[in-house]
Design an enzyme around this catalytic site. Sequence first.
Site, short mmCIF file in Angstrom:
data_model
loop_
_atom_site.label_atom_id
_atom_site.label_comp_id
_atom_site.label_asym_id
_atom_site.label_seq_id
_atom_site.Cartn_x
_atom_site.Cartn_y
_atom_site.Cartn_z
CB ILE A 197 -0.93 0.01 1.23
CG1 ILE A 197 -1.89 -1.17 1.15
CG2 ILE A 197 -1.70 1.33 1.30
CD1 ILE A 197 -2.75 -1.32 2.39
N GLY A 198 1.91 1.24 0.80
CA GLY A 198 2.79 2.40 0.89
C GLY A 198 3.71 2.30 2.08
N GLY A 219 5.01 3.95 5.74
CA GLY A 219 4.66 4.83 6.84
C GLY A 219 5.87 5.02 7.72
N GLY A 278 8.05 1.63 8.78
CA GLY A 278 7.88 0.41 7.99
C GLY A 278 7.01 0.54 6.76
CB CYS A 334 1.27 -0.06 4.97
SG CYS A 334 1.52 0.88 6.49
CE LYS A 364 2.75 1.62 10.47
NZ LYS A 364 2.87 2.78 11.39
CG ASP A 414 3.37 12.84 10.16
OD1 ASP A 414 3.44 13.96 9.62
OD2 ASP A 414 3.74 11.79 9.60
#
Length: 241
Positions: free
Chosen positions: A14-15, A17, A20, A22, A37, A140
């Site tokens: 997914i991407g 973060g 780590g 995801c 994650k 964040d």
Amino acid sequence: MSGHVEDYEVLNVIGTGSFGTCYKVRKKSNGRLYVWKAIGYGGMSEEKKQLLVSEVNLLSGLQHPNIVQYFDRIIHKETATLYIVMEWCKGRDLATLINKCKKSSSFLDEGFIWRVLYQMCRALQECHWKVPNVTILHRDIKPANVFLDEAGNVKLGDFGLARILDNDASFAHTLVGTPYYMSPEVIKGGKYNKKSDIWSLGCLIYELCSLSPPFTGPNIKHLSVRIEEGKNHRQNVTLAG
């Protein structure tokens, strides 16, 4: 918390973060979709390991309809990897939604933006005031960390940079997060508190309305000056009181 890596099928990345990567995964026993994650802790310093422990404890303690739900954690000692299993949000994140609007030259519906504001306020209320004698700061808040479920409801996620602070030390000093959404006091190297999260929320809502952050610049230095002065570069008007 007795799950195993083998209990899940990895579908896709997914991407990335904080700390780590995801992944979207499917639990083999019931076919349900989750996000995990994957965090490699082998090369971490003791300080970062402690921060990782804080994040996991934080996730397990936050139970709210507008916060991404935590389900499980899996420690894979052979690869020195910690897997945090969380809720899969089908509506993706607000950054994806903003980019979609930019490409189609369209704007988000006002009613939707009001709903995001209301539900984000509920999520922050849970973090800032729910636990007695403890303040949880997200630190964040940005479009990429705000997710939507199938019904379009907000889910605040990625607490990787959050801190749990006792009331007798109710400020955090470390400069972390995304510069576009940082408050003036944090940019100046000052104290981070609940109001800093609220500032970032204000920047997020502004971006939902205009499809770009309120403060931008050719580099970090120029961006920092604009945030400190509270001036919108488009209209050169003061936004901060």
